[in-house]
Design an enzyme around this catalytic site. Structure first.
Site, PDB file in Angstrom:
ATOM      1  NE  ARG A 130      -5.817  -0.022   8.721  1.00 57.06           N
ATOM      2  CZ  ARG A 130      -4.330  -0.448   8.791  1.00 57.06           C
ATOM      3  NH1 ARG A 130      -3.569  -1.826   8.081  1.00 57.06           N
ATOM      4  NH2 ARG A 130      -3.415  -0.082   7.935  1.00 57.06           N
ATOM      5  NE  ARG A 156       1.026  -5.533  11.002  1.00 56.76           N
ATOM      6  CZ  ARG A 156       2.598  -4.951   9.741  1.00 56.76           C
ATOM      7  NH1 ARG A 156       3.450  -6.126  10.178  1.00 56.76           N
ATOM      8  NH2 ARG A 156       2.237  -4.472   8.973  1.00 56.76           N
ATOM      9  NE  ARG A 161       5.255  -1.403  10.717  1.00 63.42           N
ATOM     10  CZ  ARG A 161       4.291  -1.356   9.579  1.00 63.42           C
ATOM     11  NH1 ARG A 161       4.669   0.072   8.464  1.00 63.42           N
ATOM     12  NH2 ARG A 161       2.819  -1.815   9.156  1.00 63.42           N
ATOM     13  CE  LYS A 172      -2.258  -0.859   3.503  1.00 65.94           C
ATOM     14  NZ  LYS A 172      -1.511  -2.997   4.160  1.00 65.94           N
ATOM     15  NE  ARG A 218       7.407  -3.219   6.510  1.00 64.69           N
ATOM     16  CZ  ARG A 218       6.742  -2.854   6.500  1.00 64.69           C
ATOM     17  NH1 ARG A 218       6.310  -1.870   5.436  1.00 64.69           N
ATOM     18  NH2 ARG A 218       6.078  -3.205   7.782  1.00 64.69           N
TER      19      ARG A 218
HETATM   20  P1  AP5 Z   1       4.666  -1.663   2.011  1.00 62.15           P
HETATM   21  O1  AP5 Z   1       4.504  -0.662   1.053  1.00 62.15           O
HETATM   22  O2  AP5 Z   1       5.322  -1.271   3.608  1.00 62.15           O
HETATM   23  O3  AP5 Z   1       3.284  -2.626   2.228  1.00 62.15           O
HETATM   24  P2  AP5 Z   1       1.781  -1.471   3.318  1.00 62.15           P
HETATM   25  O4  AP5 Z   1       0.875  -2.584   2.511  1.00 62.15           O
HETATM   26  O5  AP5 Z   1       1.845  -0.580   3.469  1.00 62.15           O
HETATM   27  O6  AP5 Z   1       2.205  -2.748   4.672  1.00 62.15           O
HETATM   28  P3  AP5 Z   1       2.057  -1.628   5.770  1.00 62.15           P
HETATM   29  O7  AP5 Z   1       3.233  -3.166   7.054  1.00 62.15           O
HETATM   30  O8  AP5 Z   1       2.626  -0.770   6.188  1.00 62.15           O
HETATM   31  O9  AP5 Z   1       1.116  -2.545   6.484  1.00 62.15           O
HETATM   32  P4  AP5 Z   1      -0.076  -2.512   7.317  1.00 62.15           P
HETATM   33  O10 AP5 Z   1      -2.150  -1.544   6.776  1.00 62.15           O
HETATM   34  O11 AP5 Z   1       0.000  -3.708   8.399  1.00 62.15           O
HETATM   35  O12 AP5 Z   1       0.537  -0.941   8.057  1.00 62.15           O
HETATM   36  P5  AP5 Z   1       0.055   0.155   8.865  1.00 62.15           P
HETATM   37  O13 AP5 Z   1       1.176   1.658   9.015  1.00 62.15           O
HETATM   38  O14 AP5 Z   1      -1.121   0.666   7.862  1.00 62.15           O
HETATM   39  O15 AP5 Z   1       5.413  -2.801   1.950  1.00 62.15           O
HETATM   40  C1  AP5 Z   1       6.514  -4.124   2.172  1.00 62.15           C
HETATM   41  C2  AP5 Z   1       7.026  -4.270   2.130  1.00 62.15           C
HETATM   42  O16 AP5 Z   1       7.565  -5.544   1.035  1.00 62.15           O
HETATM   43  C3  AP5 Z   1       8.119  -3.148   2.214  1.00 62.15           C
HETATM   44  O17 AP5 Z   1       9.173  -3.610   2.445  1.00 62.15           O
HETATM   45  C4  AP5 Z   1       8.144  -2.857   0.351  1.00 62.15           C
HETATM   46  O18 AP5 Z   1       9.654  -2.582   0.344  1.00 62.15           O
HETATM   47  C5  AP5 Z   1       7.953  -4.578  -0.320  1.00 62.15           C
HETATM   48  N1  AP5 Z   1       7.294  -4.164  -1.593  1.00 62.15           N
HETATM   49  C6  AP5 Z   1       6.079  -3.557  -1.638  1.00 62.15           C
HETATM   50  N2  AP5 Z   1       5.610  -3.545  -3.418  1.00 62.15           N
HETATM   51  C7  AP5 Z   1       6.443  -4.644  -3.575  1.00 62.15           C
HETATM   52  C8  AP5 Z   1       6.680  -5.764  -4.542  1.00 62.15           C
HETATM   53  N3  AP5 Z   1       5.295  -4.345  -5.294  1.00 62.15           N
HETATM   54  N4  AP5 Z   1       7.294  -6.598  -4.936  1.00 62.15           N
HETATM   55  C9  AP5 Z   1       8.379  -6.247  -3.772  1.00 62.15           C
HETATM   56  N5  AP5 Z   1       8.096  -5.860  -2.198  1.00 62.15           N
HETATM   57  C10 AP5 Z   1       6.923  -4.776  -2.715  1.00 62.15           C
HETATM   58  O19 AP5 Z   1      -0.479  -0.355   9.943  1.00 62.15           O
HETATM   59  C11 AP5 Z   1       0.278  -0.026  10.645  1.00 62.15           C
HETATM   60  C12 AP5 Z   1      -0.993  -0.689  12.409  1.00 62.15           C
HETATM   61  O20 AP5 Z   1      -1.498   0.855  12.666  1.00 62.15           O
HETATM   62  C13 AP5 Z   1      -2.021  -1.065  12.132  1.00 62.15           C
HETATM   63  O21 AP5 Z   1      -1.861  -3.000  12.316  1.00 62.15           O
HETATM   64  C14 AP5 Z   1      -2.863  -0.879  12.822  1.00 62.15           C
HETATM   65  O22 AP5 Z   1      -3.394  -1.128  15.113  1.00 62.15           O
HETATM   66  C15 AP5 Z   1      -3.048   0.122  12.438  1.00 62.15           C
HETATM   67  N6  AP5 Z   1      -4.353   1.076  12.213  1.00 62.15           N
HETATM   68  C16 AP5 Z   1      -3.228   1.513  11.335  1.00 62.15           C
HETATM   69  N7  AP5 Z   1      -4.595   1.690  10.497  1.00 62.15           N
HETATM   70  C17 AP5 Z   1      -5.457   1.899  11.242  1.00 62.15           C
HETATM   71  C18 AP5 Z   1      -7.328   2.099  11.060  1.00 62.15           C
HETATM   72  N8  AP5 Z   1      -7.491   2.881   9.640  1.00 62.15           N
HETATM   73  N9  AP5 Z   1      -7.962   1.480  11.818  1.00 62.15           N
HETATM   74  C19 AP5 Z   1      -7.512   1.418  13.180  1.00 62.15           C
HETATM   75  N10 AP5 Z   1      -5.996   1.032  13.009  1.00 62.15           N
HETATM   76  C20 AP5 Z   1      -5.619   0.609  12.309  1.00 62.15           C
HETATM   77 MG    MG Z   2       2.110   0.921   5.262  1.00 58.42          MG
END
Ligand code: AP5
Ligand code: MG
Length: 227
Positions: free
Chosen positions: A95, A178, A167, A20, A134
């Site tokens: 979410r 997750r 992380r 994402k 990562r």
């Molecule tokens: P990356 O781009 O970081 O993927 P991502 O989907 O953004 O993964 P996140 O770990 O950020 O997802 P998440 O939704 O769990 O975390 P968030 O921070 O939003 O890519 C991942 C890896 O793959 C990287 O190393 C990248 O380089 C690599 N990559 C990317 N694309 C690739 C490709 N095409 N091929 C190969 N490699 C690739 O949320 C964290 C926490 O916050 C949640 O768990 C929750 O507790 C809280 N939270 C956030 N939003 C909410 C909400 N709306 N409601 C409630 N709690 C929330």
């Molecule tokens: Mg992210």
């Protein structure tokens, strides 16, 4: 013919590690959108030891979601800062079904309607591979992503004398939680947007550039529909 008057308001949904935030960078660069990443905002609140940060820290460490009511406040505060003409990309919001239905009113309060919901499709085993390797280089200047299987990124991190940090929520048991939260609580949001005819699936396999191209290709039709 695409009407210039519709501001692009999009949400990006996908399992943890589906790419994402990586794809969001390409989309905001290409379309001049403002990024609202709720995960990033919560991590900043935790670093600042704010009240919000202290409230969500444990849930995030476990891989659980922060409460809907708190997330609504975080999103409202972010939207309050923006001009209505400025398009937005929501990375990681909504979410839950409750957030998805609440988003309609939140956007309306800011003179906006949702243009498109992009769902990034990536299989669980690929997500685990991506997240387990990562790291984030915090050495010098701007942070950048590192993967233990990507020699070039590891070397770049070494060259800047940086520390490649993991992380907290990328620990294997937290990644499993997750993913389970995603399948239980976030998957219904995809069904919801399908029913609202706002959903586009994007194949999340391949290079980030390929995935970004697929995502960008979905936008003209959505804008035309919204006009
Ligand atoms: P990356 O781009 O970081 O993927 P991502 O989907 O953004 O993964 P996140 O770990 O950020 O997802 P998440 O939704 O769990 O975390 P968030 O921070 O939003 O890519 C991942 C890896 O793959 C990287 O190393 C990248 O380089 C690599 N990559 C990317 N694309 C690739 C490709 N095409 N091929 C190969 N490699 C690739 O949320 C964290 C926490 O916050 C949640 O768990 C929750 O507790 C809280 N939270 C956030 N939003 C909410 C909400 N709306 N409601 C409630 N709690 C929330
Ligand atoms: Mg992210």
């Amino acid at each position: 013919m695409i009407a210039a008057s519709h501001t692009l308001n999009m949400v990006l949904i996908g399992p943890p590690g589906s790419g994402k935030s990586t794809i969001a960078e390409a989309l905001i660069a290409e379309r001049g959108l403002t990024l609202i990443s709720t995960g990033q905002r919560l991590r900043a609140e935790i670093s600042a030891r704010s009240r919000i940060g202290r409230t969500v820290e444990r849930a995030m460490q476990r891989g659980d979601l922060a409460p809907d009511s708190l997330m609504d406040r975080v999103l409202r505060a972010a939207l309050d800062q923006l001009d209505v003409q400025q398009g937005v990309l929501l990375d990681g919001y909504p979410r839950t079904l409750r957030q998805a239905t609440g988003l309609i009113g939140l956007l309306a309060d800011h003179g906006r309607t949702l243009t498109i919901a992009l769902a990034l499709d990536v299989a669980d085993d690929e997500v685990v591979r991506r997240l387990s390797g990562r790291r984030i280089c915090e050495g010098a200047g701007e942070q950048f992503p590192v993967h233990v299987d990507d020699l070039a990124s590891m070397l770049r991190c070494q060259e800047c004398g940086g520390r490649a940090v993991q992380r907290d929520d990328d620990q294997p048991e937290v990644v499993r939680q997750r993913l389970s939260v995603y399948h239980g609580q976030t998957s219904p949001v995809i069904q919801y947007y399908d029913e609202q005819r706002l959903l586009c699936h994007v194949d999340g396999r391949g290079t980030p550039a390929e995935v970004a191209r697929r995502a960008l290709a979905e936008l003209p039709v959505a804008l035309e529909r919204a006009a």
